[in-house]
Design an enzyme around this catalytic site. Structure first.
Site, PDB file in Angstrom:
ATOM      1  N   SER A  30       4.094   1.270   7.288  1.00  0.00           N
ATOM      2  CA  SER A  30       4.374  -0.103   7.756  1.00  0.00           C
ATOM      3  C   SER A  30       5.078  -0.848   6.628  1.00  0.00           C
ATOM      4  O   SER A  30       4.954  -0.456   5.454  1.00  0.00           O
ATOM      5  CB  SER A  30       3.050  -0.794   8.082  1.00  0.00           C
ATOM      6  OG  SER A  30       3.213  -2.196   8.144  1.00  0.00           O
TER       7      SER A  30
ATOM      8  N   TYR B 103      -5.655  -2.986   6.387  1.00  0.00           N
ATOM      9  CA  TYR B 103      -4.456  -2.374   6.976  1.00  0.00           C
ATOM     10  C   TYR B 103      -3.405  -2.141   5.883  1.00  0.00           C
ATOM     11  O   TYR B 103      -2.842  -1.049   5.771  1.00  0.00           O
ATOM     12  CB  TYR B 103      -3.906  -3.298   8.062  1.00  0.00           C
ATOM     13  CG  TYR B 103      -2.727  -2.723   8.814  1.00  0.00           C
ATOM     14  CD1 TYR B 103      -2.899  -1.711   9.758  1.00  0.00           C
ATOM     15  CD2 TYR B 103      -1.431  -3.190   8.591  1.00  0.00           C
ATOM     16  CE1 TYR B 103      -1.816  -1.177  10.451  1.00  0.00           C
ATOM     17  CE2 TYR B 103      -0.345  -2.663   9.280  1.00  0.00           C
ATOM     18  CZ  TYR B 103      -0.544  -1.660  10.211  1.00  0.00           C
ATOM     19  OH  TYR B 103       0.529  -1.133  10.898  1.00  0.00           O
TER      20      TYR B 103
ATOM     21  N   SER C 259      -4.356   0.672   3.598  1.00  0.00           N
ATOM     22  CA  SER C 259      -4.231   1.989   4.248  1.00  0.00           C
ATOM     23  C   SER C 259      -2.771   2.433   4.286  1.00  0.00           C
ATOM     24  O   SER C 259      -2.458   3.603   4.067  1.00  0.00           O
ATOM     25  CB  SER C 259      -4.823   1.960   5.667  1.00  0.00           C
ATOM     26  OG  SER C 259      -3.998   1.231   6.570  1.00  0.00           O
ATOM     27  N   LYS C 260      -1.863   1.491   4.555  1.00  0.00           N
ATOM     28  CA  LYS C 260      -0.449   1.857   4.681  1.00  0.00           C
ATOM     29  C   LYS C 260       0.178   2.112   3.303  1.00  0.00           C
ATOM     30  O   LYS C 260       1.098   2.922   3.180  1.00  0.00           O
ATOM     31  CB  LYS C 260       0.306   0.774   5.446  1.00  0.00           C
ATOM     32  CG  LYS C 260      -0.140   0.644   6.907  1.00  0.00           C
ATOM     33  CD  LYS C 260       0.030   1.945   7.672  1.00  0.00           C
ATOM     34  CE  LYS C 260      -0.239   1.804   9.156  1.00  0.00           C
ATOM     35  NZ  LYS C 260      -0.069   3.067   9.894  1.00  0.00           N
TER      36      LYS C 260
END
Ligand SMILES: NC(=O)c1ccc[n+]([C@@H]2O[C@H](COP(=O)([O-])OP(=O)(O)OC[C@H]3O[C@@H](n4cnc5c(N)ncnc54)[C@H](O)[C@@H]3O)[C@@H](O)[C@H]2O)c1
Length: 261
Positions: free
Chosen positions: A141, A154, A157-158
């Protein structure tokens, strides 16, 4: 670019980018192993894939469960006997702030699907990717490098997935396997609404379309990039790369911060 005789394993194929990638690879005659926890979504994707003389496999698996993650590669091999491309696409978002009492459940859930699962699947698929001199495409992302409030899990994690991709690319370069990551901005899929049922997709995407120079990205546009990176015809020398596809969103964020502090 032809994938006839090749096998592409795609997680998150029950909707959005994963489903669009499945359809794009099927148009190029690939055999598909389509993984998702959403069986109806997988069936819908399959219906939209090219059918003639193609052999596709649906794997219904909840990738938050270790045993189900571990079943994916053996089930693919039992059916096809080979893996040429691994697309790690399944992902979730969450909303949290450091002022929340406990963020550990969000951490485990988001890191589990968005990072742990791609790591384990890559590890288990590696011997077979080496055999086919195949490739890996990870869907990260723009949040891998650009922080976002209420999305720390998030973003982390990306970021982890981007670095993992580069490390794998380095690890496997001498074995003929390439690995690249794709970094979308806002793509017209369900992900934004899975954890926030009050948001309305049409209003969200209409507003986003006006924010960036080239607007919202369609899942099919990301799918074309997945196919490009997966193919040794188009991307033979591309490995360890991070490709942004975000309508210019990251440029705008840089501009909006200028002079703010
Ligand atoms: N849509 C965007 O704006 C956007 C932006 C940047 C990155 N991404 C990334 O793209 C990837 C695909 O997301 P999308 O936008 O297509 O969203 P989506 O919600 O349409 O697709 C995600 C898929 O992952 C599956 N999935 C989620 N948890 C799972 C689990 N435990 N087990 C098995 N399958 C599971 C879902 O069922 C769904 O089919 C994600 O990794 C996401 O982070 C999306």
């Amino acid at each position: 670019m032809a994938f006839k005789g090749k096998v592409v394993l795609i997680t998150g194929a029950g909707s959005g980018i994963g489903a669009a990638a499945a359809k794009a690879f099927s148009r190029l005659s690939a055999g598909l192993a389509l993984v998702d926890k959403n069986e109806n979504g997988l069936k819908k994707t399959l219906e939209q894939c090219e059918k003639a003389d193609q052999d596709h496999l649906i794997i219904v698996a909840d990738l938050s469960k270790s045993s189900e993650v571990l079943s994916v590669v053996p089930r693919t091999l039992a059916h096809f006997g080979r893996i040429d491309v691994l697309v790690n696409c399944a992902g979730i978002m969450s909303e949290e702030k450091m002022t929340d009492e406990d963020v550990s459940a969000n951490f485990d859930a988001v890191i589990g699907i968005n990072l742990r699962t791609p790591v384990i699947l890559t590890n288990k698929a590696t011997p077979y990717l080496i055999e086919t001199r195949g490739s890996i495409v990870n869907i990260s992302s723009i949040r891998s490098t650009r922080p976002c409030d209420k999305r720390s899990m998030y973003c982390v994690s990306k970021a982890g997935l981007e670095m993992f991709t580069k490390c794998v690319a380095l690890d496997l370069a001498d074995r003929g396997v390439r690995a690249n990551s794709i970094h979308p901005g806002v793509v017209r899929t369900n992900i934004q609404f899975s954890y926030n049922p009050e948001a309305t997709p049409d209003a969200h995407y209409a507003a986003s379309s006006k924010k960036f120079p080239f607007g919202v990205t369609e899942p099919e546009e990301v799918a074309q990039l997945v196919v490009f990176l997966a193919s040794s015809e188009t991307a033979r020398t591309i490995t360890g790369a991070a490709y942004y596809i975000d309508g210019g969103q990251s440029l705008m964020e840089t501009r909006s911060l200028a002079g703010k502090f």
